[in-house]
Design a protein around this motif. Structure first.
Motif, PDB file in Angstrom:
ATOM      1  N   ASP A 191       0.826  -1.209   0.000  1.00  0.00           N
ATOM      2  CA  ASP A 191       0.000   0.000   0.000  1.00  0.00           C
ATOM      3  C   ASP A 191       0.862   1.262   0.000  1.00  0.00           C
ATOM      4  O   ASP A 191       0.582   2.225  -0.721  1.00  0.00           O
ATOM      5  CB  ASP A 191      -0.948   0.009   1.203  1.00  0.00           C
ATOM      6  N   GLN A 192       1.927   1.242   0.816  1.00  0.00           N
ATOM      7  CA  GLN A 192       2.846   2.383   0.854  1.00  0.00           C
ATOM      8  C   GLN A 192       3.501   2.589  -0.508  1.00  0.00           C
ATOM      9  O   GLN A 192       3.605   3.723  -0.999  1.00  0.00           O
ATOM     10  CB  GLN A 192       3.924   2.172   1.916  1.00  0.00           C
ATOM     11  N   LEU A 193       3.959   1.508  -1.115  1.00  0.00           N
ATOM     12  CA  LEU A 193       4.610   1.605  -2.417  1.00  0.00           C
ATOM     13  C   LEU A 193       3.631   2.080  -3.491  1.00  0.00           C
ATOM     14  O   LEU A 193       3.999   2.865  -4.367  1.00  0.00           O
ATOM     15  CB  LEU A 193       5.230   0.263  -2.807  1.00  0.00           C
ATOM     16  N   GLN A 194       2.381   1.644  -3.405  1.00  0.00           N
ATOM     17  CA  GLN A 194       1.366   2.102  -4.359  1.00  0.00           C
ATOM     18  C   GLN A 194       1.119   3.604  -4.193  1.00  0.00           C
ATOM     19  O   GLN A 194       1.000   4.325  -5.177  1.00  0.00           O
ATOM     20  CB  GLN A 194       0.054   1.324  -4.173  1.00  0.00           C
ATOM     21  N   ASP A 232       1.760   6.350  -7.015  1.00  0.00           N
ATOM     22  CA  ASP A 232       0.731   7.313  -7.438  1.00  0.00           C
ATOM     23  C   ASP A 232       1.260   8.742  -7.368  1.00  0.00           C
ATOM     24  O   ASP A 232       1.022   9.547  -8.282  1.00  0.00           O
ATOM     25  CB  ASP A 232      -0.520   7.180  -6.571  1.00  0.00           C
ATOM     26  N   GLU A 233       1.972   9.060  -6.300  1.00  0.00           N
ATOM     27  CA  GLU A 233       2.540  10.402  -6.143  1.00  0.00           C
ATOM     28  C   GLU A 233       3.582  10.682  -7.227  1.00  0.00           C
ATOM     29  O   GLU A 233       3.610  11.766  -7.814  1.00  0.00           O
ATOM     30  CB  GLU A 233       3.165  10.551  -4.744  1.00  0.00           C
ATOM     31  N   LEU A 234       4.432   9.709  -7.509  1.00  0.00           N
ATOM     32  CA  LEU A 234       5.443   9.888  -8.560  1.00  0.00           C
ATOM     33  C   LEU A 234       4.782  10.044  -9.927  1.00  0.00           C
ATOM     34  O   LEU A 234       5.217  10.884 -10.734  1.00  0.00           O
ATOM     35  CB  LEU A 234       6.419   8.713  -8.563  1.00  0.00           C
ATOM     36  N   ASN A 235       3.744   9.282 -10.185  1.00  0.00           N
ATOM     37  CA  ASN A 235       3.027   9.424 -11.459  1.00  0.00           C
ATOM     38  C   ASN A 235       2.394  10.808 -11.590  1.00  0.00           C
ATOM     39  O   ASN A 235       2.386  11.398 -12.671  1.00  0.00           O
ATOM     40  CB  ASN A 235       1.966   8.331 -11.614  1.00  0.00           C
TER      41      ASN A 235
END
Length: 107
Positions: free
Chosen positions: A36-39, A43-46
């Motif tokens: 979940d953290q990595l997702q 999302d933030e990087l995208n």
């Protein structure tokens, strides 16, 4: 005595088996939280990538617009220097040169 030994072995196996199950459950929960953290990070990087792509697109548009302005100004300088005399009278080809300058999109 033999029955007691069998019961102890059975209980030991049961406890060890339950320990593995609990450990597996904790690992699964930890892995889920990390996923979940990595997702969220993904999302933030995208989102940031999309912002940067928009900025780049706008900068490219601005570069084209400024280049067109430079081309327009160079054309008008040529027009003034080569197609209009010092009294302001238009020389031959002045209208065509002015139309060429005005055709350059500066907006």
């Amino acid at each position: 005595m033999k029955s007691l030994l069998i019961v102890l072995i059975f209980l030991t196996l049961l406890i060890v088996g339950c320990g593995d199950t609990v450990s597996n459950q904790l690992n699964a929960e930890s892995n889920k939280e990390r996923a979940d953290q990595l997702q969220d990070q993904n999302d933030e990087l995208n989102r940031k990538i999309a912002e940067q792509e928009t900025i780049i697109k706008n900068l490219k548009r601005d570069v084209v617009m400024f280049q067109n302005r430079v081309d327009y100004l160079q054309c008008r300088i040529e027009y003034s220097a080569d197609y209009v005399d010092y009294t302001g009278k238009k020389l031959e080809g002045a209208d065509e040169k002015l139309a060429e300058c005005l055709a350059i999109d500066i907006h």
